[in-house]
Design an enzyme around this catalytic site. Structure first.
Site, PDB file in Angstrom:
ATOM      1  N   CYS A   1       7.443  -4.787  15.573  1.00  0.00           N
ATOM      2  CA  CYS A   1       7.094  -3.814  16.611  1.00  0.00           C
ATOM      3  C   CYS A   1       5.661  -4.125  17.041  1.00  0.00           C
ATOM      4  O   CYS A   1       4.789  -4.377  16.198  1.00  0.00           O
ATOM      5  CB  CYS A   1       7.198  -2.390  16.084  1.00  0.00           C
ATOM      6  SG  CYS A   1       8.850  -2.019  15.466  1.00  0.00           S
TER       7      CYS A   1
ATOM      8  N   CYS B   1       3.351   8.489   1.015  1.00  0.00           N
ATOM      9  CA  CYS B   1       3.980   7.560   1.951  1.00  0.00           C
ATOM     10  C   CYS B   1       4.123   6.229   1.218  1.00  0.00           C
ATOM     11  O   CYS B   1       3.123   5.622   0.833  1.00  0.00           O
ATOM     12  CB  CYS B   1       3.056   7.444   3.165  1.00  0.00           C
ATOM     13  SG  CYS B   1       3.621   6.292   4.385  1.00  0.00           S
TER      14      CYS B   1
ATOM     15  N   CYS C   1      -0.394   5.918   9.957  1.00  0.00           N
ATOM     16  CA  CYS C   1       0.839   5.230  10.361  1.00  0.00           C
ATOM     17  C   CYS C   1       0.520   3.927  11.074  1.00  0.00           C
ATOM     18  O   CYS C   1      -0.275   3.907  12.003  1.00  0.00           O
ATOM     19  CB  CYS C   1       1.640   6.062  11.355  1.00  0.00           C
ATOM     20  SG  CYS C   1       2.335   7.537  10.690  1.00  0.00           S
TER      21      CYS C   1
ATOM     22  N   CYS D   1       2.412  -2.154  15.602  1.00  0.00           N
ATOM     23  CA  CYS D   1       2.336  -1.875  14.161  1.00  0.00           C
ATOM     24  C   CYS D   1       1.695  -3.044  13.409  1.00  0.00           C
ATOM     25  O   CYS D   1       2.148  -4.185  13.530  1.00  0.00           O
ATOM     26  CB  CYS D   1       3.736  -1.616  13.622  1.00  0.00           C
ATOM     27  SG  CYS D   1       3.817  -1.474  11.838  1.00  0.00           S
TER      28      CYS D   1
ATOM     29  N   CYS E   1       6.955  -6.816   7.191  1.00  0.00           N
ATOM     30  CA  CYS E   1       8.158  -6.310   7.872  1.00  0.00           C
ATOM     31  C   CYS E   1       8.601  -7.342   8.900  1.00  0.00           C
ATOM     32  O   CYS E   1       7.773  -7.943   9.582  1.00  0.00           O
ATOM     33  CB  CYS E   1       7.862  -4.983   8.571  1.00  0.00           C
ATOM     34  SG  CYS E   1       9.295  -4.312   9.441  1.00  0.00           S
TER      35      CYS E   1
ATOM     36  N   GLU F   1       0.825  -1.204   0.000  1.00  0.00           N
ATOM     37  CA  GLU F   1       0.000   0.000   0.000  1.00  0.00           C
ATOM     38  C   GLU F   1       0.863   1.259   0.000  1.00  0.00           C
ATOM     39  O   GLU F   1       1.969   1.264   0.535  1.00  0.00           O
ATOM     40  CB  GLU F   1      -0.914  -0.002   1.236  1.00  0.00           C
ATOM     41  CG  GLU F   1      -2.016  -1.053   1.097  1.00  0.00           C
ATOM     42  CD  GLU F   1      -2.842  -1.256   2.372  1.00  0.00           C
ATOM     43  OE1 GLU F   1      -4.029  -1.544   2.241  1.00  0.00           O
ATOM     44  OE2 GLU F   1      -2.289  -1.145   3.487  1.00  0.00           O
TER      45      GLU F   1
HETATM   46  N1  SAH Z   1       9.774   0.732   9.417  1.00  0.00           N
HETATM   47  C1  SAH Z   1       9.941   2.133   9.455  1.00  0.00           C
HETATM   48  C2  SAH Z   1       8.972   2.895   8.571  1.00  0.00           C
HETATM   49  C3  SAH Z   1       7.526   2.453   8.575  1.00  0.00           C
HETATM   50  S1  SAH Z   1       6.625   2.708  10.072  1.00  0.00           S
HETATM   51  C4  SAH Z   1       9.868   2.651  10.877  1.00  0.00           C
HETATM   52  O1  SAH Z   1       9.498   1.894  11.760  1.00  0.00           O
HETATM   53  O2  SAH Z   1      10.246   3.801  11.087  1.00  0.00           O
HETATM   54  C5  SAH Z   1       6.368   4.469  10.058  1.00  0.00           C
HETATM   55  C6  SAH Z   1       6.049   5.068  11.403  1.00  0.00           C
HETATM   56  O3  SAH Z   1       4.768   4.627  11.876  1.00  0.00           O
HETATM   57  C7  SAH Z   1       7.045   4.706  12.507  1.00  0.00           C
HETATM   58  O4  SAH Z   1       7.461   5.861  13.204  1.00  0.00           O
HETATM   59  C8  SAH Z   1       6.220   3.824  13.430  1.00  0.00           C
HETATM   60  O5  SAH Z   1       6.727   3.903  14.744  1.00  0.00           O
HETATM   61  C9  SAH Z   1       4.842   4.395  13.267  1.00  0.00           C
HETATM   62  N2  SAH Z   1       3.760   3.503  13.642  1.00  0.00           N
HETATM   63  C10 SAH Z   1       3.720   2.164  13.502  1.00  0.00           C
HETATM   64  N3  SAH Z   1       2.541   1.678  13.949  1.00  0.00           N
HETATM   65  C11 SAH Z   1       1.817   2.738  14.393  1.00  0.00           C
HETATM   66  C12 SAH Z   1       0.512   2.896  14.933  1.00  0.00           C
HETATM   67  N4  SAH Z   1      -0.293   1.848  15.078  1.00  0.00           N
HETATM   68  N5  SAH Z   1       0.094   4.134  15.273  1.00  0.00           N
HETATM   69  C13 SAH Z   1       0.886   5.192  15.063  1.00  0.00           C
HETATM   70  N6  SAH Z   1       2.117   5.122  14.514  1.00  0.00           N
HETATM   71  C14 SAH Z   1       2.585   3.906  14.192  1.00  0.00           C
HETATM   72 FE1  SF4 Z   2       8.360  -2.643  10.753  1.00  0.00          FE
HETATM   73 FE2  SF4 Z   2       6.160  -1.450  11.639  1.00  0.00          FE
HETATM   74 FE3  SF4 Z   2       8.298  -1.670  13.221  1.00  0.00          FE
HETATM   75 FE4  SF4 Z   2       8.363   0.009  11.119  1.00  0.00          FE
HETATM   76  S1  SF4 Z   2       7.035   0.168  12.912  1.00  0.00           S
HETATM   77  S2  SF4 Z   2       9.961  -1.464  11.757  1.00  0.00           S
HETATM   78  S3  SF4 Z   2       7.118  -1.157   9.636  1.00  0.00           S
HETATM   79  S4  SF4 Z   2       7.079  -3.378  12.422  1.00  0.00           S
END
Ligand code: SAH
Ligand code: SF4
Length: 353
Positions: free
Chosen positions: A114, A103, A330, A117, A110, A90
């Protein structure tokens, strides 16, 4: 192979390897990236021989296919793309007053797991090729009559876990014979692969956003397994040494999870951690998505947290939640893959890369 998988230098080498004059590579670049042709036959200022040579070596045109589009009530647009092997990714276009930010995704899924996420719950499916990264930009820009002004690598995937293809894509996007985007308009967001941050800075100029998300290793270990591999001290060292473009500042992102990392104490710890670093801090109130086990803090909590960190002399902004209603915000991108697990938190995710 799609011709967009080659960096400008690699295309130059291909051309000179065939005994063709170097300026032809520049012509080819213009046809692909500026005029957006979908076949080599349209490259009318190239000889028929050269077109045949290119045809036998590469594909040209779109490497991904639009499979769906959703529009949020705030104007945010989410694009679902199908890759040639059937996988899905996406991209999200976020219109704002002065800019239209796209974006983009760097991987399908991934590996880093985390716990907050949605993409992390899917697991890593595969790296995107340079062409698949570039085409998210070229296609959305085409669909919207050239309206995209900025690119952020904050979609699906960890860009620095796919650094070679990321750098090839960035080299093409910023090439003066290509789309010629300024590095100042492109931001790579990383969860903190510290050695790769240095490598990226050595290889290319671009803005950097670091997903810090916690003020202490104790909290960060719980929500970002990668922290066990590269703890905060090491991450900050690599981040502050990153060569951001002129007049730009290093950015930190901080997803606020109610009851996990959003207390007054966390704000003071964060202020202490970042004071003295030339940076901007973006607070991102958690975007809820099933089956993630967290809650978004109240706006009152977010404002109080911001106020405390500002008192340390840090530039702190609250990121607007754009596209939440279409799961385009995000951390909400999963391209309808089923979650592999409900929560991460194991060291296995970090070890996978
Ligand atoms: N993998 C990279 C880029 C993709 S995630 C990274 O982690 O930076 C992009 C951003 O979205 C990151 O700052 C992450 O911490 C944030 N993010 C992930 N899940 C989220 C959520 N459920 N609510 C708000 N921000 C989130
Ligand atoms: Fe991967 Fe989501 Fe963590 Fe970014 S925030 S490194 S996309 S698991």
């Amino acid at each position: 192979m799609n011709i967009k998988d080659l960096s400008p230098a690699e295309l130059g080498e291909f051309v000179s390897g065939k005994g063709i004059q170097p300026y032809r590579a520049r012509q080819i670049g213009k046809w692909i990236y500026v005029r957006g042709v979908s076949s080599f036959d349209e490259m009318t200022d190239l000889s028929k021989d050269l077109r045949e040579t290119l045809k036998s070596a590469f594909a040209v045109g779109d490497s991904i296919e639009l499979a769906g589009e959703q529009v949020s009530k705030d104007g945010t647009r989410k694009y679902l793309f199908r890759l040639s092997d059937g996988n899905r990714i996406e991209s999200v276009l976020i219109p704002d007053k002065k800019r239209n930010t796209l974006c983009v995704s760097s991987q399908a899924g991934c590996a880093l797991g985390c716990t907050f996420c949605l993409t992390g719950t899917v697991g890593k499916i595969r790296n995107l090729k340079p062409s698949e990264i570039i085409d998210q930009y070229l296609m959305v820009n085409r669909f919207t009559n050239g309206s995209v002004t900025n690119i952020v690598f904050m979609g699906m995937g960890e860009p620095l876990d796919n650094i070679d293809n990321l750098v090839r894509a960035l080299e093409n996007l910023t090439d003066r014979n290509g789309p010629a985007l300024s590095p100042r308009r492109i931001t790579v967001s990383t969860s903190g692969l510290a050695p790769r941050i240095k490598e990226l800075g050595d290889r290319i100029s671009v803005n950097l956003a670091v997903s810090l998300n916690a003020p202490t290793d104790e909290i960060r270990n719980k929500i970002m397994p990668i922290n066990k591999r590269y703890p905060i001290k090491e991450l900050l060292k690599a981040s502050v040494n990153f060569p951001v473009p002129p007049r730009k500042a290093l950015m930190f992102e901080y997803v606020m999870l109610s009851g996990v990392n959003d207390s007054d104490k966390d704000a003071y710890d964060l202020g202490n951690l970042l004071s003295g670093i030339n940076c901007k801090l973006n607070l991102i109130p958690f975007n809820e998505a099933q089956p993630l086990p967290y809650k978004s803090p109240s706006m009152e909590r977010v404002l109080r947290f911001q106020e405390i960190v500002i008192s340390f002399g840090i530039n702190v902004r609250i990121r607007k939640n754009r596209g939440r209603d279409i799961l385009g915000a995000c951390g909400q991108l999963a391209a309808t893959y089923p979650a592999r697990k409900t929560t991460g938190g194991s060291a296995a995710a970090g070890a996978a890369i």
